[in-house]
Structures are given as C-alpha cells and as structure tokens.
Design a protein around this motif. Structure first.
Motif, mmCIF file in Angstrom:
data_model
loop_
_atom_site.group_PDB
_atom_site.id
_atom_site.type_symbol
_atom_site.label_atom_id
_atom_site.label_comp_id
_atom_site.label_asym_id
_atom_site.label_seq_id
_atom_site.Cartn_x
_atom_site.Cartn_y
_atom_site.Cartn_z
ATOM 1 N N UNK A 35 5.496 -2.927 -5.317
ATOM 2 C CA UNK A 35 4.538 -4.009 -5.585
ATOM 3 C C UNK A 35 3.154 -3.720 -5.006
ATOM 4 N N UNK A 36 3.103 -3.087 -3.846
ATOM 5 C CA UNK A 36 1.819 -2.820 -3.210
ATOM 6 C C UNK A 36 1.096 -1.625 -3.786
ATOM 7 N N UNK A 37 1.704 -0.959 -4.790
ATOM 8 C CA UNK A 37 1.130 0.283 -5.318
ATOM 9 C C UNK A 37 0.658 0.177 -6.758
ATOM 10 N N UNK A 38 1.018 -0.902 -7.429
ATOM 11 C CA UNK A 38 0.670 -1.015 -8.847
ATOM 12 C C UNK A 38 -0.842 -1.193 -8.966
ATOM 13 N N UNK A 39 -1.518 -0.305 -9.728
ATOM 14 C CA UNK A 39 -2.987 -0.382 -9.766
ATOM 15 C C UNK A 39 -3.488 -1.527 -10.656
ATOM 16 N N UNK A 40 -4.565 -2.144 -10.230
ATOM 17 C CA UNK A 40 -5.250 -3.157 -11.041
ATOM 18 C C UNK A 40 -6.745 -2.911 -10.947
ATOM 19 N N UNK A 41 -7.435 -3.072 -12.069
ATOM 20 C CA UNK A 41 -8.893 -2.980 -12.042
ATOM 21 C C UNK A 41 -9.451 -4.172 -11.279
ATOM 22 N N UNK A 42 -10.502 -3.944 -10.517
ATOM 23 C CA UNK A 42 -11.204 -5.041 -9.847
ATOM 24 C C UNK A 42 -10.340 -5.738 -8.795
ATOM 25 N N UNK A 43 -9.422 -4.966 -8.211
ATOM 26 C CA UNK A 43 -8.484 -5.549 -7.248
ATOM 27 C C UNK A 43 -9.177 -5.872 -5.917
ATOM 28 N N UNK A 44 -8.972 -7.091 -5.434
ATOM 29 C CA UNK A 44 -9.422 -7.464 -4.091
ATOM 30 C C UNK A 44 -8.203 -7.552 -3.180
ATOM 31 N N UNK A 45 -8.468 -7.471 -1.866
ATOM 32 C CA UNK A 45 -7.362 -7.403 -0.904
ATOM 33 C C UNK A 45 -7.456 -8.529 0.108
ATOM 34 N N UNK A 46 -6.344 -9.213 0.283
ATOM 35 C CA UNK A 46 -6.284 -10.291 1.261
ATOM 36 C C UNK A 46 -5.534 -9.853 2.507
ATOM 37 N N UNK A 119 -10.345 -12.234 2.419
ATOM 38 C CA UNK A 119 -10.292 -11.414 1.208
ATOM 39 C C UNK A 119 -11.532 -10.526 1.162
ATOM 40 N N UNK A 120 -11.302 -9.254 0.868
ATOM 41 C CA UNK A 120 -12.421 -8.309 0.818
ATOM 42 C C UNK A 120 -12.188 -7.294 -0.286
ATOM 43 N N UNK A 121 -13.196 -6.461 -0.498
ATOM 44 C CA UNK A 121 -13.112 -5.465 -1.565
ATOM 45 C C UNK A 121 -12.037 -4.419 -1.291
ATOM 46 N N UNK A 122 -11.878 -4.060 -0.029
ATOM 47 C CA UNK A 122 -10.849 -3.073 0.308
ATOM 48 C C UNK A 122 -9.913 -3.665 1.357
ATOM 49 N N UNK A 123 -8.755 -3.050 1.435
ATOM 50 C CA UNK A 123 -7.761 -3.479 2.412
ATOM 51 C C UNK A 123 -8.286 -3.308 3.840
ATOM 52 N N UNK A 124 -9.005 -2.201 4.058
ATOM 53 C CA UNK A 124 -9.530 -1.934 5.399
ATOM 54 C C UNK A 124 -10.583 -2.967 5.796
ATOM 55 N N UNK A 269 -5.811 -10.290 -6.653
ATOM 56 C CA UNK A 269 -5.813 -10.200 -5.190
ATOM 57 C C UNK A 269 -4.432 -9.758 -4.721
ATOM 58 N N UNK A 270 -4.429 -8.790 -3.832
ATOM 59 C CA UNK A 270 -3.172 -8.273 -3.267
ATOM 60 C C UNK A 270 -3.092 -8.663 -1.793
ATOM 61 N N UNK A 271 -1.907 -9.113 -1.400
ATOM 62 C CA UNK A 271 -1.640 -9.378 0.014
ATOM 63 C C UNK A 271 -0.364 -8.639 0.398
ATOM 64 N N UNK A 272 -0.480 -7.807 1.420
ATOM 65 C CA UNK A 272 0.660 -7.036 1.925
ATOM 66 C C UNK A 272 0.889 -7.447 3.369
ATOM 67 N N UNK A 273 2.145 -7.615 3.744
ATOM 68 C CA UNK A 273 2.441 -7.914 5.146
ATOM 69 C C UNK A 273 2.573 -6.623 5.936
ATOM 70 N N UNK A 274 2.122 -6.655 7.170
ATOM 71 C CA UNK A 274 2.380 -5.518 8.044
ATOM 72 C C UNK A 274 3.765 -5.686 8.657
#
Ligand code: MOS
Length: 710
Positions: A35-46, A119-124, A269-274
C-alpha cells in the motif's frame, strides 16, 4: 474451437496438493506493490503527530510556524478537521474504536493519541514538520497500572457472554480429592506485522479510493463510509498485497486521516505509520491476570472448573480479551464457572491479536491442567483424555468433529511421549536441565457470508474475483486451488483476483474464517459457471460471469460446537545459572479441517507455534508508569523469537474434513499459537520442578526461581 473443456476428474484435484504462492515471483522480484508503494501522480504525504502526555487536553497547537516550513500543505487537528459520525454498528455489530475517529475533540486519553496530521509534498518534509509541531497540553494524572488487585474490574461481553456459571463451585471444590488454585499472568503483546500500516486516499470522479493495507476491503469500506457519511458504493478500497495483519489491520487512524486530508486538499494523500507509532495506534493484546481453580477426583476426573480472566481496556473503547472462553470448549465439570472482566486505564485500546482469548487463555488453562496431572499422578495426556466432554460444556451442543484425542495419540507417537518419566528435574545435559511438556489447542471454526464472481473466457481461462485479503497466509494460492477444483481445470488456467472492494462484499481475513468463507463463495460461483458451460453456452469476448452469495447457505448451518483442535509438544533445556530457556524441538498435530495447500498450511501452523515460543519466552511490552508510554517501543526493545530461537519444529495434521463445508475446510490461521506457550511452560516445569505462571519466562525469573528436585 471449443472454448471450454473440463479435464479428467483425476486432474481436478488441486486441493490438498502443495503449491507455491501464485504471487511468489512478484513478491521476490519486487513487482508486488504494497500500500505504501503504489505510485500516484501529485501525491502528498501526511505524518501523524501523537500526544506526548498520557492524559489531559490539548490547550494549543502552534501550527503557524509549521505551515511556513518547506513543502507543508496543511495541518489538520481537532479545530479544522471534518466532523465524523461515530454512532454506528460496524463489523459484527461493533462500534469503531474512537482512536480511528481522529481530531474530533481536544481530549487526550492515552500517550500516543493522534493530535494532528501534517501534510507536505514529501514524506520527509511532513515528518520534519510533524516533529517540529509544538503542542501545548493541559496535563492530568494518568493511571496505566495493570498489576495487583483490580477492584474496579467489571464483566464485559464480547462475542460471547462475559460470565457462564453452572453448578456449585465451592461444594465441588470441597468434594475434590485434588485441587489446583493458581494465578497466571500474561503481558501486553504487540502484533507488529512486517509491513507497517499504510493508506493512500484520493477522490477520483466523485468516488473515494483508498489503497490500503488491511484484512478486509469490505470492512474498511463500511467503516469509512459510516465515519464520513458516504454511500458505501462511492467508496473503493484496494489492498492487493498485505504484509501481515494478525488482527491489527482494520480501520485505524491513518486511513481516516488520509481521507480527511485528501478531501481538504483534493489530491492523493498517503499516511504511513512508523514502527513506533504502531505501538499506540495499531492495537495490541491486552495483558491478562487469570485465576484457574480445578478440582478433581484422584483419577483426574474434573468436578470443578473455574477460569476467571481480567484484561485491560482503554477509557475510550471497551475491548475484552476473552481468555476464559477456551474453558467453555475444552473441559466439562459439574461445577463450571468462567468469567471475562476488564479494567479501564489510560492506555490505547487493545484489539484482536492472533487467537484473541485462546492464546493467553490456553496458557493458563493448559498449565493448570498440567498442575492437576502432577497432583493426581496421572499422565497429562491421559488426564485430558479422561476429561473429553461428550458435548459443549457450556452450550450443551454436539461437537461437529472433535479429534483432540487423535491429535494427542499421533503427537505422542511422533514426539516419543510414551517413555517419558513424569518426575521433574531429573534429566541433564551437562549443566542444562531438560524437560518435555504438552498442551491442548482449540480454535473456533466458522464461516461468514461472502460473494464471489467466476468468469469464463473464450481462451479457456477463468478469472475469479473476490474481495479477499491475503495477509501472508497464502489465501490467494489456496483460493486458486479451490477454484480450479470447482471448475475442474488445472490451477494454471485460473486467475484469482482479490483485495478490491468492488468485487463485492466478503468476509475479512480474520477469525481463521477467511479462506473457508471465500472458498465457499468461490465454489458456489465456479460450480454454477461450470454447469452453465456444460450446457454448451457460447462464450463472448467479455466472458460469462456467475456471481454467488453464500448468506443463505451459511445461515442454514445447524448450531454445533465447531472447532479445530490440536496437540502441542515441546522439549526445552533450562540453564538455571544463566536463566536461559531454549526450545529444543516442538511438534504440533492439528485436526483443522481439510488442508487446501499443505505448503502454506504448514507455514501457518509453524508461524503460530513460533509465535508461541515468542510468547512463552520473549514477548513483553513494558509500560512506564511515569510517562504512561512504552519502554523500547520498537523491534529492538520488544523482543520476538528469531531464527536462532526456533529449533527443530514440525507441524502436521490428521484427516478432519468438515462435512458441513463444501470444501471440507475449518480454518487454520490461529490455532498454531494456541497451547504452544503452555506446552513450553509445562516443559520448563518438567525440566526444573518449578512452575512459571507468568509469561514470558525471562532469564531473571528462571534465576530467581531456580530449580527444585535436583
Ligand atoms: Mo485474527 S486476530 O482474527 O486477525
């Protein structure tokens, strides 16, 4: 050209033959996407921000400076997040754990509670901003204690009543020649599947799509639709590959937060738990304190059985770990009392974790049986055989196949039990003490309504679609074999597509019921398709599709005690000077319905048994009273069995085809862990003469207890 040919019946016997995973190549080559790897255009990260206090209120969040950080798009919290509906009946009538209904108020009920999403443009960028977000709390006193007395414990019904009582317990105990009265404890344990929880949400042409890691797309659609007051038909959840679940992958904070952010920003928007966040957001197995009282005649026949369990729940949601339930299936007595109670503390809500109830419950009950065997001077297997009930001890219903005795007989033969000297503390290998132990296992066998489609194509291939989840169990492969047999073709001609709610409602991968429930629906759809084709139907380019729904068939099942059973055996060595316990060999023999794919089935049983080793010797989440959080909430601090801890270990089964199931399946996902920890603890007693009634059997506990009788 004839588009459809059934092969010879001899060919159509894929069920029962070993088959490697149909998606195995995709997984090892990296083509399989999680789930955390499927690419999407214009993806934002939460990135979720979790509370750093264990109780209180959010006084303020300093969002402004964070919004000015590079790439930051939004900060969601209780002041600006969409309102959610939480008053609804979800899976099996349960209400959602409010932990998933994020950002609805300013209260903090435990440490690690979600207070914001950055929420930001990149996960970092999202992570850096989330860590920079200053949250001001009004802190209140918290209580996370689950030790000692629990005067505030109260009975809580789960899927079964909290309390069952028949007969006069005190009188039956007083009339017993041998009495065992012992308290057993198990610690807080965490699932920690290898793939962390992850979800990507987006709006696509008026439909909400969530690519997610879960145990049931139908389940997550239902919960998200209810929470966001959406028509379920306008929600699609996909979860093609899932790297483990064990009960932890339902609807959780990350999916809900991702949907909120995707709605506000109108982009994916993608959200991944650590790993660390999973310790407070993914659920866990409650610690338990269990008291077992057994009274028996001198020949070991039970007169009295009491099993009482206390588990932990949160202040926001009631969840019970029904550990006393296992006694309602395993053993009967004139006086038979069981009770599941809970205490509420300022902790995250526990949840289902592989064999909820049975895993800790079987540790206490099967260890107590071993103590009774010792007290009566009766072999532990013989004691169990003398107490085989003719019908459900509490329900009074007949057993639909109870092959526990056969499991013990086969296991005893293969393990070499006959020559065992029952006296503890006698066997040595250098400075190591050696011992063997056994325990019984059971887990409910059930099925739930599901729908499936089977499509025949002109090229002679078939596609079966079902909203199943393969959380690592090998379900996709098992379903391919089941479909092949139902269609009477070789598995190579069958594609099974799963993990998409658009395939129609289906049971979750849970309760050891997934593969059975899905197989039923596939068997019906494929069987009807085969009949249609046998009548000579022409196959158009788009194929011929048949849809099934098993609700009526499953609803018509006669009431019975339906369970899988098993016998666990373990040999351990104990070094009483270093306190180290090592499992030398382990054997589990199961009667768990027809085995669809021996290769992946063995994997399931062994996985459960290895988790039993882990439960017996390693796993323990330690909560710090002062902070209310965990000490070492990661895979360095939380110990699990690794390769070096796993010895010669074997799982096998006896024939146990379920006559009430179209394929003969019962379900195998959970029973492997049941009884495993008890077998190891009983072996430690046999080695040392000391009963260890608290898990895990840590080196310091072994050293402190030493050995007796040597
Ligand atoms: Mo299982 S605890 O039903 O995923």
């Amino acid at each position: 050209m004839t588009a459809f040919t059934t092969e010879t019946p001899a060919r159509a016997a894929s069920v029962g033959t070993a088959h490697t995973r149909v998606e195995g190549r995709d997984k090892v080559t990296g083509a399989a996407r999680y789930a955390g790897e499927v690419p999407f255009a214009d993806l934002a990260h939460g990135w979720l921000v979790l509370s750093t206090v264990a109780r209180g209120r959010i006084r303020a969040l300093d969002s402004e400076p964070v919004l000015a950080m590079p790439g930051v798009l939004a900060v969601l919290d209780h002041r600006n997040a969409p309102r959610l509906e939480t008053d609804y009946a979800g899976l099996m009538g349960s209400r959602p754990d409010p932990t998933c209904a994020v950002f609805q108020h300013d209260r903090v009920p435990h440490l690690g509670w979600p207070v914001a999403l950055v929420v930001a443009e990149t996960s970092e960028q999202a992570r850096e901003a989330a860590e920079a977000l200053v949250v001001h709390y009004e802190q209140a006193d918290h209580d996370v204690d689950f030790t000692g007395e629990h005067p505030d414990a109260y009975p809580l019904d789960g899927h079964a009543p909290a309390v069952t009582e028949k007969g006069d317990l005190d009188a039956a105990l007083a009339a017993s020649a041998v009495v065992v009265d012992a308290e057993y404890t198990t610690p807080e344990e965490h699932h920690n599947p290898m793939e962390p929880h992850a979800a990507t949400a987006r709006w696509d042409g008026g439909r909400l799509e969530v690519v997610d890691s879960n145990q049931g797309a139908t389940w997550v659609v239902g919960e998200l639709a209810s929470l966001f007051s959406l028509d379920p038909a306008s929600v699609r959840v996909r979860s093609e590959h899932v790297g483990g679940g064990f009960g932890s992958k339902g609807v959780r904070a990350h999916q809900v937060a991702a949907v909120m952010a995707a709605t506000l920003l109108q982009r994916p928007v993608r959200v991944v738990l650590t790993r660390r966040q999973m310790f407070s957001l993914a659920g866990y197995r409650s610690p338990t304190t269990q008291r077992v009282r057994l009274g028996a005649d001198s020949d070991g026949r039970l007169r009295a059985l009491e099993h009482r369990s206390v588990s932990l729940t949160s202040t926001v949601h009631e969840f019970v770990e029904p550990s006393a339930g296992v006694a309602r299936v395993m053993y009967d007595a004139d006086a038979h009392h069981t009770a599941n109670r809970v205490v509420r503390r300022d902790v995250p809500t526990p949840t289902w974790m592989r064999a909820p109830g049975e895993a800790p419950g079987s540790f206490a009950l099967e260890a107590a049986l071993d103590e009774l065997a010792e007290g009566c001077g009766v072999d532990p297997i013989e004691l169990r055989l003398r107490n085989e009930p003719a019908k459900g001890p509490v329900s009074g219903l007949p057993f639909a196949g109870r092959h526990l005795a056969a499991c013990f007989r086969e296991g005893a033969r293969r393990f070499g039990w006959a020559d065992r000297d029952p006296r503890p503390g006698l066997r040595r290998d250098g400075r190591l003490l050696l011992g063997t132990g056994t325990a019984a296992a059971s887990f409910p066998a059930g099925a739930a309504p599901s729908t499936a489609t089977a499509t025949a194509y002109p090229d002679g291939t078939f596609t079966v679609r079902i909203s199943a989840a393969d959380i690592g169990t090998g379900a996709r492969t098992a379903l391919t074999l089941v479909a092949a047999d139902a269609l009477q073709v070789s598995p190579e001609r069958v594609r099974v597509r799963i993990g998409d709610s658009d395939f129609g409602p289906a049971m979750i991968a849970g309760g050891s019921m997934g593969t059975r429930s899905w197989s039923w629906a596939i068997t019906v759809a494929a069987g009807e398709l085969r009949e249609r084709l046998a009548l000579g139907a022409e196959i158009p380019a788009e194929g011929i599709t048949v849809r099934s729904d098993t609700a009526a068939a499953i609803g018509a099942l006669a009431p019975a005690e339906r369970h899988s059973f098993g016998a666990q055996f373990a040999e351990v060595s104990v070094d009483v000077t270093t306190g180290e316990v090592r499992v030398r060999r382990m054997l589990g023999i199961f009667a768990a319905g027809r085995i669809v794919n021996p290769l992946t089935a063995r994997n399931q049983f062994l996985g459960g048994m290895i988790w039993g080793i882990s439960m017996a010797l390693h796993e323990e989440a330690v909560r710090d009273r002062a902070s209310g959080g965990h000490v070492g909430a990661d895979l360095a601090g939380y110990h699990v069995a690794t390769h070096a801890d796993v010895p010669r270990i074997e799982a096998d089964w006896i024939d146990d085809t379920d006559p009430d199931d179209p394929v003969g399946i019962k379900g195998i996902g959970e029973i492997g862990i049941v009884g495993a920890a008890a077998a190891i603890a009983n072996a430690v007693w046999h080695a040392t003469g000391v009963r260890h009634r608290s898990l895990p059997i840590r080196p310091d506990r072994v050293i402190a207890a030493g050995a007796s009788g040597v």
